[in-house]
Design a protein around this motif. Structure first.
Motif, PDB file in Angstrom:
ATOM      1  N   VAL A 124      42.415 119.998 -29.625  1.00  0.00           N
ATOM      2  CA  VAL A 124      41.163 119.732 -28.892  1.00  0.00           C
ATOM      3  C   VAL A 124      40.520 121.035 -28.396  1.00  0.00           C
ATOM      4  CG1 VAL A 124      41.680 117.353 -28.192  1.00  0.00           C
ATOM      5  CG2 VAL A 124      42.391 119.253 -26.723  1.00  0.00           C
ATOM      6  N   LEU A 129      40.886 117.259 -33.608  1.00  0.00           N
ATOM      7  CA  LEU A 129      42.059 116.533 -33.094  1.00  0.00           C
ATOM      8  C   LEU A 129      43.230 116.784 -34.041  1.00  0.00           C
ATOM      9  CD1 LEU A 129      41.969 114.220 -35.333  1.00  0.00           C
ATOM     10  CD2 LEU A 129      40.876 112.820 -33.628  1.00  0.00           C
ATOM     11  N   THR A 135      48.008 112.086 -34.208  1.00  0.00           N
ATOM     12  CA  THR A 135      47.548 111.035 -33.282  1.00  0.00           C
ATOM     13  C   THR A 135      48.197 109.693 -33.589  1.00  0.00           C
ATOM     14  OG1 THR A 135      45.652 110.348 -34.630  1.00  0.00           O
ATOM     15  CG2 THR A 135      45.274 112.157 -33.072  1.00  0.00           C
ATOM     16  N   CYS A 152      45.304 114.801 -25.629  1.00  0.00           N
ATOM     17  CA  CYS A 152      43.967 114.952 -25.034  1.00  0.00           C
ATOM     18  C   CYS A 152      43.863 116.195 -24.159  1.00  0.00           C
ATOM     19  CB  CYS A 152      43.591 113.709 -24.230  1.00  0.00           C
ATOM     20  SG  CYS A 152      43.546 112.247 -25.271  1.00  0.00           S
ATOM     21  N   ILE A 228      39.504 112.727 -18.322  1.00  0.00           N
ATOM     22  CA  ILE A 228      39.077 113.714 -19.333  1.00  0.00           C
ATOM     23  C   ILE A 228      37.632 114.138 -19.063  1.00  0.00           C
ATOM     24  CG2 ILE A 228      38.492 114.010 -21.780  1.00  0.00           C
ATOM     25  CD1 ILE A 228      40.842 112.102 -22.422  1.00  0.00           C
ATOM     26  N   PRO A 238      38.407 115.783 -26.781  1.00  0.00           N
ATOM     27  CA  PRO A 238      39.458 115.019 -26.084  1.00  0.00           C
ATOM     28  C   PRO A 238      39.181 113.515 -26.054  1.00  0.00           C
ATOM     29  CG  PRO A 238      38.879 116.984 -24.832  1.00  0.00           C
ATOM     30  CD  PRO A 238      37.882 116.879 -25.938  1.00  0.00           C
ATOM     31  N   LEU A 242      41.333 110.557 -27.929  1.00  0.00           N
ATOM     32  CA  LEU A 242      41.846 109.362 -27.235  1.00  0.00           C
ATOM     33  C   LEU A 242      41.571 108.107 -28.082  1.00  0.00           C
ATOM     34  CD1 LEU A 242      43.180 108.212 -24.692  1.00  0.00           C
ATOM     35  CD2 LEU A 242      40.924 108.042 -23.640  1.00  0.00           C
TER      36      LEU A 242
END
Ligand SMILES: CCCCCCCCCCCCC[C@H](O)CC(=O)SCCNC(=O)CCNC(=O)[C@H](O)C(C)(C)COP(=O)(O)OP(=O)(O)OC[C@H]1O[C@@H](n2cnc3c(N)ncnc32)[C@H](O)[C@@H]1OP(=O)(O)O
Ligand code: NAD
Length: 720
Positions: A124, A129, A135, A152, A228, A238, A242
């Motif tokens: 990030v 990402l 993730t 994040c 965030i 970020p 998520l």
């Protein structure tokens, strides 16, 4: 880029791409090749993947994002191949397993790590990402909560913590005294032992993609999103990360991967990703200066600091924290004691907050030697003066140091406004005099402007740039001009903010626009925090406060700022400035007294107040700043556009997701900026800051981008 060998029937794939073993195309090909050889070789019972040298891969190769190489044999496919291999794969981590490196580890069936290592998914920070399954696999391994927090925030964690969270299968104890080679040898040994132990175990439950994710409530995602938005204000990645983590709990692995890749694709081409990746490289480029060989620097093992005030005590902390002894001198016992107390309080605070131990704090304090006697500096390698900002005082301090210190000692000045050459002229060693402009608080702010005078030698520059790195600063070499780079650019920016007040805006209007742009605070809030008397002091030194001494052809915009000081509205420290403050609070409220004063001054100075749009406020402040940045480049005061970006991001809170003023200028378009500057200049001919930079004019008319033009120019210079 990778090597392959077998030890006791275990295939060992070693990634060899120094310095950080980034997962470049050749590395990805090497891993594929190693997997294929190991799979085909019947004598091989298991596989170990390890990083050569100092680290497991610290991530994908960031330079492949811009040139498109990242899409050839892409990392997600390699990791899929690792995970689906039929022989057990143990990954052995030392150094920093970051980003794609950790994602490779998550694709392996077993993970062990040195206790000295760190793992993390910092993508990030680059505006993207974890795009190679991070993730989707991490939530499957440690749960959505912990994974979302790591992904994040982008913050790395220690191996011990990673083990507690369930990322690792085992730790290999390595002490801080052991060499990297011993660490590697012990780690490889442990990995082979583990590989042999599990060689016949089923891989059921060892492929992370096949694990189930425990869903969490929407409340969790909402709370994290709120956090965030506050902590990473203005950053896209970020929140997008998520969303990808949420997908891991909603969909089977394959579909989750598709979501991850879709989001990655969007982030990849975003202006924020480009800006943040530019900053990543610009930060590391500040040490690369044409004509300066950093290897010529001399080691600095013993330091002197003169002046135990706010800056001197902060400067001393940087060195003693790194175990470099410091003699701290002040002219008065009382001030010396105050400085020493400030240093002791700093370490006490760190112990209290659990940021260090009493033992380490005492060890650092043991490197501090307070003194009232300049003679104690006879043996230091480098001395930094941080006495009052007065040319005569500084010259006499440097003259004295020149007499006392050994001939090789480098003499540094922490001046923020004075001429380095004039200060150096007080000595017989101007080649060993340099500016080291620390930012306040000097123990916190990472930026250092190192200012080369006309006679400063290559050796002095290299030594100071290197020691700056040693004390964990981000050093930028700049030329010797008024305000150097950061403060020089601040003047026209601040000038426009004040001009806007004359024409119709209020401080909170200007500050809101700058805050919305992404600065942590607006200019008037910043001025209140720093103390409005500082600006007045500088204007007095420039001789512009007295109307009879001003250039009648230059617009004066600071009447209100001057009057605020007359009214003792110095800012937060006096509970009133541009804003008013409740006792002890830093949160200002617009103040009617100030607004009335602004309106009154507008009238007295002949302005008919008007509504000023947010667009005009933003353009005038930022384009004036950018124009000055171009002037710094064309005059040779800044060596690279990226240096200016680093100064403004680390010194003045320019939003990193916009890449710094010079990167932002390229993104907006130089022609647009140039044309606007001409227009604003036409409407305001008495503001010299609107005189456009020649370099800007040249690039705007040829349609070139600054970054490309400058890279070419530097290349041509280095080929001469
Ligand atoms: C079927 C599907 C098709 C879909 C196609 C998808 C294709 C796209 C696939 C993309 C997948 C993304 C994968 C991954 O999630 C993305 C990443 O991994 S991004 C990278 C994450 N890692 C990092 O951000 C770490 C960055 N590095 C550091 O933090 C530090 O360098 C360090 C590791 C802590 C070491 O610090 P230091 O010791 O201080 O050293 P330096 O920082 O000075 O670095 C030395 C030197 O190395 C260069 N460098 C460092 N890291 C990288 C890197 N990751 N890539 C390239 N180069 C790197 C750095 O610039 C220095 O260079 P020098 O200045 O010496 O030239
Ligand atoms: N305060 C900031 O935000 C900031 C930021 C960057 C640079 N600077 C520069 O750093 C320098 C110091 O600033 P400060 O805010 O720490 O000042 P300060 O007034 O807090 O400290 C100056 C200290 O120097 C001591 N001193 C004065 N003359 C001396 C001499 N001849 N020998 C030994 N000690 C002497 C004083 O007793 C005092 O303790 C200035 O040049 C300033 O411009 C300040």
């Amino acid at each position: 880029m990778t090597s392959y060998k077998t030890i006791k029937d275990v295939a060992v794939i070693t990634i060899e791409n120094p310095p950080v073993n980034a997962l470049s195309l050749a590395v990805r090909e090497g891993i594929l090749d190693g997997l294929s050889r190991a799979s085909k070789d019947d004598t091989v019972c298991a596989i170990v993947i390890i990083g050569g040298g100092r680290t497991f891969p610290a991530g994908a190769d960031i330079s492949e994002f811009a040139n498109g190489k990242a899409f050839t044999k892409p990392l997600p496919q390699i990791i899929e191949k690792i995970e689906s291999t039929q022989k057990p794969i143990v990954c052995a981590i030392h150094g920093t397993a970051f980003g794609g490196g950790l994602e490779v580890a998550l694709g392996c069936h077993y993970r062990i790590a040195s206790t000295r290592s760190k793992v993390g998914l910092p993508e990030v920070n680059l505006g993207i990402l974890p795009g190679a399954g991070g993730t989707q696999r991490l939530p499957r391994l440690i749960g959505v909560w912990l994974a979302a927090e790591m992904i994040c925030s982008g913050k790395p964690i220690e191996a011990v913590d990673a083990d507690a969270k369930g990322i690792l299968d085992d730790l290999v104890e390595i002490s801080s005294l052991e060499s990297v080679q011993t660490e590697y040898d012990k780690l490889l040994d442990a990995a082979i032992t583990l590989a042999l132990r599990v060689k016949n175990h089923s891989l059921e439950g060892k492929r992370v993609s096949q694990l189930k994710v425990e869903p969490v409530s929407d409340f969790f995602y909402e709370q994290l999103a709120l956090q965030i938005s506050k902590n990473a204000r203005g950053m896209n990645a970020p929140l997008q990360a998520l969303k990808a983590v949420k997908a891991s709990a909603m969909f089977p692995f394959k579909e989750g991967m598709q979501r991850e890749q879709q989001i990655l694709g969007r982030l990849f081409v975003s202006s924020q990703a480009k800006a943040l990746q530019h900053i990543f490289f610009a930060e590391r480029q500040t040490m690369k200066i044409p004509g300066i060989d950093m290897k010529k620097g001399v080691p600095i093992k013993f330091v002197g600091v003169i002046g135990a005030g706010m800056m001197g005590s902060g400067i001393a902390i940087n060195f003693i924290k790194k175990g470099i002894p410091v003699v701290l001198i002040d002219a008065e016992q009382e001030f010396l004691d105050r400085g020493v107390k400030a240093i002791e309080d700093y370490f006490k605070g760190r112990v209290k907050k659990g940021k260090t131990t009493r033992f380490l704090a005492d060890r650092s304090l043991g490197y501090l030697r307070p003194s009232l006697h300049y003679e104690d500096l006879s043996n230091v390698d480098l001395v930094i003066e941080a006495v009052f900002e007065n040319l005569d005082v500084k010259k006499s301090v440097l003259k004295h140091l020149d007499e006392i210190c050994k001939p090789q000692t480098i003499l540094c000045t922490n001046t923020s406004t004075l001429d380095i050459d004039q200060i150096a002229s007080a000595t017989n060693r101007p080649d060993r005099v340099i500016g080291t402009h620390f930012f306040s608080p000097a123990n916190v702010m990472r930026l250092m402007e190192n200012v080369a005078g006309s006679k400063t030698s290559e050796r002095t520059i290299a030594s100071v740039m290197q020691i700056s790195k040693t004390i964990s600063k981000i050093p930028v070499l700049v030329g010797n001009c008024f305000g150097f780079i950061g403060n020089r650019m601040l003047f026209p920016y601040n000038n426009q903010a004040n001009a806007l007040l004359q024409e119709g805006a209020f401080p909170h209007d200007v500050d809101k626009v700058l805050y919305d742009f992404g600065f942590p605070m607006g200019l008037f809030q910043m001025s209140d925090l720093a103390g409005n008397d500082i600006g007045l002091h500088i204007r007095k030194a420039q001789g512009i406060v007295d109307p009879s001494q001003r250039d009648p052809n230059e617009r004066y915009v600071s009447t209100t700022a001057d009057k605020l000081c007359e009214m003792k509205r110095f800012g937060v420290k006096s509970s009133k400035g541009w804003y008013s403050y409740a006792k002890g609070s830093r949160k200002g409220r617009p103040d009617k007294e100030v607004m009335d004063l602004i309106v009154e001054n507008s009238k007295a100075e002949g302005f008919v107040r008007r509504n000023i749009s947010a667009k005009e406020i933003e353009e005038r402040c930022l384009y004036a700043l950018i124009n000055e940045g171009f002037k710094c480049l064309e005059e040779g005061m800044a060596y690279k556009p990226g240096d200016i970006d680093i100064i403004w991001i680390y010194g003045y809170g320019f939003p990193p997701q916009k890449g710094g003023p010079m990167h932002y200028a390229d993104a907006v378009g130089l022609k647009k900026i140039y044309d606007s500057i001409l227009q604003y200049g036409k409407a305001d001919p008495k503001t010299s800051a609107w005189k456009p930079s020649k370099l800007l004019e040249q690039l705007a008319s040829s349609g070139k981008k600054l970054a490309k033009y400058w890279t070419k120019k530097l290349k041509a210079q280095s080929n001469l």
